[in-house]
Design a protein around this motif. Sequence first.
Motif, PDB file in Angstrom:
ATOM      1  N   GLU A 139       0.810  -1.220   0.000  1.00  0.00           N
ATOM      2  CA  GLU A 139       0.000   0.000   0.000  1.00  0.00           C
ATOM      3  C   GLU A 139       0.846   1.274   0.000  1.00  0.00           C
ATOM      4  O   GLU A 139       0.633   2.176  -0.810  1.00  0.00           O
ATOM      5  CB  GLU A 139      -0.952   0.009   1.200  1.00  0.00           C
ATOM      6  N   ALA A 140       1.837   1.314   0.872  1.00  0.00           N
ATOM      7  CA  ALA A 140       2.671   2.521   0.987  1.00  0.00           C
ATOM      8  C   ALA A 140       3.468   2.752  -0.299  1.00  0.00           C
ATOM      9  O   ALA A 140       3.598   3.882  -0.770  1.00  0.00           O
ATOM     10  CB  ALA A 140       3.607   2.373   2.174  1.00  0.00           C
ATOM     11  N   LEU A 141       3.981   1.655  -0.885  1.00  0.00           N
ATOM     12  CA  LEU A 141       4.808   1.776  -2.094  1.00  0.00           C
ATOM     13  C   LEU A 141       4.003   2.240  -3.313  1.00  0.00           C
ATOM     14  O   LEU A 141       4.549   2.877  -4.218  1.00  0.00           O
ATOM     15  CB  LEU A 141       5.447   0.417  -2.428  1.00  0.00           C
ATOM     16  N   LEU A 142       2.728   1.860  -3.349  1.00  0.00           N
ATOM     17  CA  LEU A 142       1.926   2.112  -4.556  1.00  0.00           C
ATOM     18  C   LEU A 142       0.939   3.280  -4.403  1.00  0.00           C
ATOM     19  O   LEU A 142       0.186   3.578  -5.342  1.00  0.00           O
ATOM     20  CB  LEU A 142       1.157   0.841  -4.944  1.00  0.00           C
ATOM     21  N   LYS A 143       1.001   3.934  -3.263  1.00  0.00           N
ATOM     22  CA  LYS A 143       0.051   5.024  -2.991  1.00  0.00           C
ATOM     23  C   LYS A 143       0.081   6.087  -4.106  1.00  0.00           C
ATOM     24  O   LYS A 143       1.153   6.555  -4.493  1.00  0.00           O
ATOM     25  CB  LYS A 143       0.436   5.681  -1.662  1.00  0.00           C
ATOM     26  N   GLY A 144      -1.084   6.405  -4.626  1.00  0.00           N
ATOM     27  CA  GLY A 144      -1.192   7.463  -5.636  1.00  0.00           C
ATOM     28  C   GLY A 144      -0.739   7.072  -7.039  1.00  0.00           C
ATOM     29  O   GLY A 144      -0.714   7.907  -7.941  1.00  0.00           O
ATOM     30  N   GLN A 145      -0.413   5.819  -7.244  1.00  0.00           N
ATOM     31  CA  GLN A 145       0.146   5.404  -8.543  1.00  0.00           C
ATOM     32  C   GLN A 145      -0.911   4.789  -9.460  1.00  0.00           C
ATOM     33  O   GLN A 145      -0.707   3.718 -10.013  1.00  0.00           O
ATOM     34  CB  GLN A 145       1.282   4.386  -8.340  1.00  0.00           C
ATOM     35  N   GLU A 146      -2.009   5.480  -9.636  1.00  0.00           N
ATOM     36  CA  GLU A 146      -3.091   4.931 -10.456  1.00  0.00           C
ATOM     37  C   GLU A 146      -2.679   4.747 -11.924  1.00  0.00           C
ATOM     38  O   GLU A 146      -1.934   5.567 -12.468  1.00  0.00           O
ATOM     39  CB  GLU A 146      -4.321   5.854 -10.416  1.00  0.00           C
TER      40      GLU A 146
END
Length: 207
Positions: free
Chosen positions: A94-101
């Motif tokens: 979750e932290a690594l991919l946050k905001g990476q839509e």
Amino acid sequence: MNIYDISRTLHCKTPTWPGDTPFSYSLNWTKEETGSVNVGRIEMSVHTATHIDAPYHFDEKGAKVDQLDLSVFMGRAIVVDVSRLKELNRVSLEALLKGQEKKRVLFKTNAWEDEEVFPEGIPSLKLDAITLLKELSVPLIGVDLPSVDQLESKDLEVHHLLHETNISILEGIDLRNVDEGEYQLVALPLKIEGADGSPVRAVLVKE
Ligand SMILES: N[C@@H](CC(=O)c1ccccc1NC=O)C(=O)O
Ligand SMILES: [Zn+2]
Ligand SMILES: [Zn+2]
């Protein structure tokens, strides 16, 4: 423009899935024989080295390689270093991919230690991580491993769930020489009629 080649080399010692067809390239005709040109031939499994899986690989009714939407295999991608994570689950990603839509996600596990030897065990995504990828509308994932599932898996649950989630699969990339960050990915399959997968030349472009 910086181009990073994230493809593995195909040669007669490239490791294959245990028991699968070894890669071979040889000259079918030599320049000496023809008087004009060298003409090579190759034999290989489509699941050797850097390749994509078509859904038909694990689903009788799934799309074949020549029927795939090519836009999935070109476009915005991020490389994430997951080599220190204990588990590739939703919470840890979750932290690594946050905001990476909407970006393709390439997982750098560094778990394929010797490029000349097929690995004995590999990490794989926990199923709850795929729910996160779905929420982020990730079109494709890539792994530096021979499979997205455990090597001994017969039900291929990660392959199937990714397919149900409309996420394409790129396997066997080599991320040793690329840092975390955003790139443009290009990894196009060959137009092989009816095939269950295809080798690709995979590159990352940094603008
Ligand atoms: N699922 C693997 C490949 C795979 O499972 C495989 C490849 C070649 C020969 C046998 C395989 N699986 C067999 O049981 C992949 O996605 O590349
Ligand atoms: Zn494959
Ligand atoms: Zn696969």
